[in-house]
Design a protein around this motif. Structure first.
Motif, short mmCIF file in Angstrom:
data_model
loop_
_atom_site.label_atom_id
_atom_site.label_comp_id
_atom_site.label_asym_id
_atom_site.label_seq_id
_atom_site.Cartn_x
_atom_site.Cartn_y
_atom_site.Cartn_z
N TYR A 134 0.83 -1.20 0.00
CA TYR A 134 0.00 0.00 0.00
C TYR A 134 0.87 1.25 0.00
O TYR A 134 1.98 1.24 0.52
CB TYR A 134 -0.90 0.02 1.24
CG TYR A 134 -1.95 -1.05 1.24
CD1 TYR A 134 -3.20 -0.82 0.67
CD2 TYR A 134 -1.70 -2.30 1.79
CE1 TYR A 134 -4.17 -1.80 0.66
CE2 TYR A 134 -2.66 -3.30 1.79
CZ TYR A 134 -3.89 -3.04 1.22
OH TYR A 134 -4.86 -4.01 1.20
N ILE A 176 0.55 5.71 0.45
CA ILE A 176 -0.22 6.95 0.64
C ILE A 176 0.65 8.09 0.14
O ILE A 176 1.80 8.25 0.57
CB ILE A 176 -0.58 7.16 2.12
CG1 ILE A 176 -1.44 5.98 2.62
CG2 ILE A 176 -1.32 8.50 2.31
CD1 ILE A 176 -1.88 6.08 4.06
N SER A 180 -2.52 4.08 -3.20
CA SER A 180 -3.78 3.60 -2.60
C SER A 180 -4.63 4.77 -2.13
O SER A 180 -5.85 4.70 -2.11
CB SER A 180 -3.48 2.71 -1.39
OG SER A 180 -2.34 1.93 -1.57
N LEU A 181 -3.98 5.86 -1.74
CA LEU A 181 -4.70 7.07 -1.32
C LEU A 181 -3.82 8.27 -1.67
O LEU A 181 -2.61 8.25 -1.44
CB LEU A 181 -4.96 7.06 0.19
CG LEU A 181 -5.60 8.33 0.76
CD1 LEU A 181 -7.05 8.48 0.30
CD2 LEU A 181 -5.56 8.32 2.29
N PHE A 192 -7.86 6.36 4.53
CA PHE A 192 -7.13 5.21 3.98
C PHE A 192 -7.85 3.91 4.32
O PHE A 192 -8.05 3.05 3.45
CB PHE A 192 -5.70 5.18 4.54
CG PHE A 192 -4.96 3.94 4.15
CD1 PHE A 192 -4.50 3.77 2.86
CD2 PHE A 192 -4.78 2.91 5.06
CE1 PHE A 192 -3.84 2.61 2.48
CE2 PHE A 192 -4.13 1.74 4.68
CZ PHE A 192 -3.66 1.60 3.39
N ASN A 199 -9.52 1.54 1.46
CA ASN A 199 -8.82 0.29 1.18
C ASN A 199 -9.35 -0.89 1.98
O ASN A 199 -8.71 -1.93 2.07
CB ASN A 199 -7.32 0.47 1.41
CG ASN A 199 -6.73 1.44 0.40
OD1 ASN A 199 -6.47 1.06 -0.73
ND2 ASN A 199 -6.60 2.70 0.80
N TRP A 223 -9.39 -1.57 4.90
CA TRP A 223 -8.30 -2.01 5.78
C TRP A 223 -8.86 -2.65 7.04
O TRP A 223 -9.76 -2.12 7.66
CB TRP A 223 -7.47 -0.78 6.14
CG TRP A 223 -6.20 -1.04 6.85
CD1 TRP A 223 -5.98 -0.95 8.18
CD2 TRP A 223 -4.95 -1.40 6.27
NE1 TRP A 223 -4.68 -1.21 8.46
CE2 TRP A 223 -4.01 -1.49 7.31
CE3 TRP A 223 -4.50 -1.64 4.95
CZ2 TRP A 223 -2.68 -1.82 7.09
CZ3 TRP A 223 -3.18 -1.97 4.74
CH2 TRP A 223 -2.29 -2.06 5.80
#
Ligand code: CDP
Ligand code: CDP
Length: 222
Positions: free
Chosen positions: A4, A6, A136-137, A214, A218, A220
């Protein structure tokens, strides 16, 4: 294995590195400060007494320069240069050095390599638009100019600098202007980046907001 990433971009003093560090700690990701990499190359060019810093043919030394992050400290050729890269001399020249295509091509490649095998939070100017287009972000972090300059001013005062507030405002504006208007990967918000103005948010509030975004995006598992 999926890694991942960011991406946090934004102008000087918007809180990128402080907040990126906090997010990286919270998620147990690695923090990559790309500004520190450009600053380190600027420091080396100054140490090598390169007279015309705008001549990109004089930057072959980058190929043999080792840049590493150890516990959030910037090591160049095995030496901790975290303090030296914040000097006024480096600040004065870093936007020019980082506008050179040759310098960017090599450092961007190094940054992409780092993100290939780690979960990362990476901050800079062109992370969402260029370095990690598939992050991912993506966050575009900003704050009002007077807030950003004041933050920088306090930081400089603490480190013993005697720069006046007006000079700090002028420096921040000069760098933002240069970074936004350069030809190679200028500072701008990626189309798919989320804009956060943290003029009135604390570091903790901003970091929590990013971690929340995030995790939401995702799926998560906390
Ligand atoms: O901490 P501050 O925002 O003042 O600067 P920095 O993130 O340490 O970056 C220093 C300079 O490096 C910026 O003013 C940009 O000129 C350049 N930079 C860049 O061109 N691209 C990046 N990805 C990161 C920094
Ligand atoms: O990396 P960048 O230049 O975007 O900013 P920074 O170096 O992370 O932050 C500049 C200063 O603002 C630091 O001293 C931070 O502690 C402070 N800051 C703050 O007081 N409140 C925030 N919401 C963000 C940053």
């Amino acid at each position: 294995m999926k890694f991942y990433s960011i991406a946090i971009d934004g102008p000087a003093g918007s809180g990128k590195s402080t907040i990126a560090k906090s997010v990286a700690k919270g998620l147990e990701f690695i923090y990559i400060d790309t500004g520190a990499m450009y600053r380190a190359i600027t420091l080396k060019a100054l140490e090598l007494n390169i007279r015309n810093l705008a001549d990109e043919t004089l930057y072959d030394f980058i190929l043999d320069t080792k840049l590493e992050f150890v516990n959030d400290l910037m090591f160049m050729d095995g030496k901790d240069v975290s303090k030296e890269i914040r000097s006024e001399e480096v600040v004065k020249n870093v936007s020019l050095v980082s506008s050179l295509k040759y310098v960017r091509d090599i450092l961007v490649e190094k940054q992409r390599e780092m993100a290939k095998t780690n979960n990362v939070v990476m901050d800079g100017r062109d992370i969402g638009t260029n370095v990690l287009k598939d992050a991912s972000l993506k966050i575009f972090l900003t704050a009002a100019i007077d807030v950003r300059a004041l933050r920088r001013f306090y930081e400089l005062q603490e480190s013993g600098s005697s720069m006046s507030y007006d000079d700090v405002v002028a420096d921040v504006m000069r760098r933002d202007n240069f970074d936004t208007n350069r030809l190679n990967n200028p500072l701008r918000q990626a189309e798919d980046a989320i804009l956060i103005d943290n003029s009135e948010l604390t570091i903790e509030e901003t970091a929590q907001k990013i971690m929340h975004l995030f995790k939401e995006k995702n799926l998560w598992q906390i």
